[in-house]
Write a protein that holds these residues in place. Structure first.
Motif, short mmCIF file in Angstrom:
data_model
loop_
_atom_site.label_atom_id
_atom_site.label_comp_id
_atom_site.label_asym_id
_atom_site.label_seq_id
_atom_site.Cartn_x
_atom_site.Cartn_y
_atom_site.Cartn_z
N VAL A 82 1.02 7.96 128.83
CA VAL A 82 0.96 7.78 127.38
C VAL A 82 -0.37 8.31 126.85
N PRO A 83 -0.36 9.29 125.96
CA PRO A 83 -1.61 9.82 125.42
C PRO A 83 -2.10 9.03 124.21
N ASN A 84 -3.33 9.28 123.83
CA ASN A 84 -3.87 8.85 122.52
C ASN A 84 -3.91 7.33 122.34
N GLY A 85 -4.51 6.63 123.27
CA GLY A 85 -4.74 5.20 123.05
C GLY A 85 -3.94 4.29 123.94
N SER A 86 -4.46 3.07 124.11
CA SER A 86 -3.82 2.10 124.99
C SER A 86 -2.60 1.47 124.31
N LEU A 87 -1.76 0.86 125.13
CA LEU A 87 -0.56 0.19 124.63
C LEU A 87 -0.88 -1.25 124.27
N LYS A 88 -0.36 -1.70 123.12
CA LYS A 88 -0.56 -3.07 122.66
C LYS A 88 0.74 -3.87 122.69
N HIS A 89 1.89 -3.15 122.66
CA HIS A 89 3.20 -3.80 122.68
C HIS A 89 4.14 -2.95 123.53
N VAL A 90 5.01 -3.61 124.29
CA VAL A 90 6.08 -2.90 125.01
C VAL A 90 7.37 -3.70 124.89
N LEU A 91 8.48 -2.99 124.97
CA LEU A 91 9.79 -3.63 124.90
C LEU A 91 10.73 -2.90 125.85
N LEU A 92 11.27 -3.62 126.82
CA LEU A 92 12.22 -3.05 127.77
C LEU A 92 13.62 -3.08 127.17
N CYS A 93 14.34 -1.96 127.23
CA CYS A 93 15.67 -1.92 126.67
C CYS A 93 16.50 -0.87 127.41
N HIS A 94 17.72 -0.65 126.97
CA HIS A 94 18.55 0.41 127.53
C HIS A 94 19.40 1.00 126.42
N ASP A 95 19.81 2.26 126.61
CA ASP A 95 20.62 2.92 125.59
C ASP A 95 22.09 2.61 125.81
N ASP A 96 22.96 3.22 125.01
CA ASP A 96 24.39 2.91 125.09
C ASP A 96 25.04 3.43 126.37
N ALA A 97 24.30 4.23 127.15
CA ALA A 97 24.82 4.70 128.43
C ALA A 97 24.27 3.89 129.60
N GLY A 98 23.46 2.87 129.30
CA GLY A 98 22.91 2.02 130.35
C GLY A 98 21.62 2.52 130.95
N ASN A 99 21.03 3.58 130.41
CA ASN A 99 19.77 4.11 130.94
C ASN A 99 18.59 3.26 130.49
N PHE A 121 15.94 0.20 114.45
CA PHE A 121 16.39 1.38 115.19
C PHE A 121 17.52 1.00 116.13
N GLU A 122 18.34 2.00 116.45
CA GLU A 122 19.34 1.88 117.50
C GLU A 122 19.12 3.01 118.49
N VAL A 123 19.12 2.66 119.80
CA VAL A 123 18.90 3.66 120.85
C VAL A 123 20.26 4.14 121.34
N SER A 124 20.52 5.41 121.14
CA SER A 124 21.78 6.02 121.54
C SER A 124 21.50 7.34 122.24
N ARG A 125 22.02 7.49 123.45
CA ARG A 125 21.83 8.72 124.23
C ARG A 125 20.35 9.09 124.31
#
Length: 242
Positions: A124-141, A196-200
């Motif tokens: 990840v460029p340009n700064g440290s991470l302050k929040h993360v969220l684990l998820c998966h798209d509609d294909a299970g990835n 947002f919705e994560v699709s493909r």
């Protein structure tokens, strides 16, 4: 510290080097001992500046509560030495596997919760991470939503792309990330809530709601509504439901 499913907790442990002087020494630090845990992420012991960053090691440890002889005793399930301080964590079950998404200064990594073995890593460029969220798209990835101070990124298989700021809404200050439904997520900033919705392996913007611009103290979201607690600045009421 971060709570995990099934009566488990994830601890970030810092091991410090022994004193290079012959004077008073601190008690030896054992990375597997709960006595060295600093739950606030602060310094466990003062060290001279000349070697404060030398040989400092960070560990992730998964602890669970075991009932032994009618007593509740914490025990270590697994531990992993990490290259830098972990700043944020998200846990979830994807495809029948319990996973951890850990964010650090310049990268994010997905770990198997049972073994703490790495399955995916994103730089990840340009700064440290302050929040993360684990998820998966509609294909299970497996996907990761990565929040910096002024940007939100979508991490998919072999790719990290920018989600926010959006050209139509300009600069943002990220306050929180929350899951929404099976494949969605919400981003709360000081001035807007984005859905947002994560699709493909692509994050599609579904809705934007403007906020008054006061300090956001708490944020909760569901597929149908969200709840924001605003501060008292600008004479707003301390609690507002949008």
């Amino acid at each position: 510290t971060w709570p995990l499913p099934e009566n488990q907790v994830l601890l970030l442990v810092r091991s410090l080097p022994a004193s290079p002087t012959g004077g008073t020494k601190s008690p030896p630090l054992n990375a597997s001992s709960p006595k060295v845990i600093d739950a606030r992420g602060g310094t466990l012991a003062e060290r001279p500046a000349a070697y404060a960053d030398v040989a400092t090691r960070w560990w992730l440890q998964v602890w669970y509560v075991d009932r032994d002889h009618k007593e509740l005793r914490p025990r270590v399930r697994g531990k992993l030495q990490v290259e830098s301080k972990v700043t944020c964590v998200s846990a979830g079950n994807i495809g029948g596997t319990n996973l951890l998404l850990c964010g650090a200064e310049h990268h994010a990594e997905v770990l198997d919760m049972e073994t703490l073995h790495s399955t995916t890593r994103w730089e990840v460029p340009n700064g440290s991470l302050k929040h993360v969220l684990l998820c998966h798209d509609d294909a299970g990835n497996v996907c990761g939503i990565l929040g910096q101070d002024n940007a939100v990124l979508l991490a998919t298989q072999g790719n990290v792309s920018k989600v926010l700021p959006h050209q139509a809404f300009g600069h943002i200050t990220v306050v929180a990330l929350k899951p929404v439904g099976a494949h969605g997520f919400a981003v709360c900033s000081r001035h807007h809530v984005y859905a947002f919705e994560v699709s493909r392996s692509h994050a599609e913007l579904k809705a934007v709601v403007e906020l008054p611009g006061a300090k956001v103290e708490h944020f909760f979201s569901s597929p149908y509504e969200f709840f924001v607690v605003l501060g008292r600045e600008r004479s707003h009421k301390p609690r507002t439901i949008c």
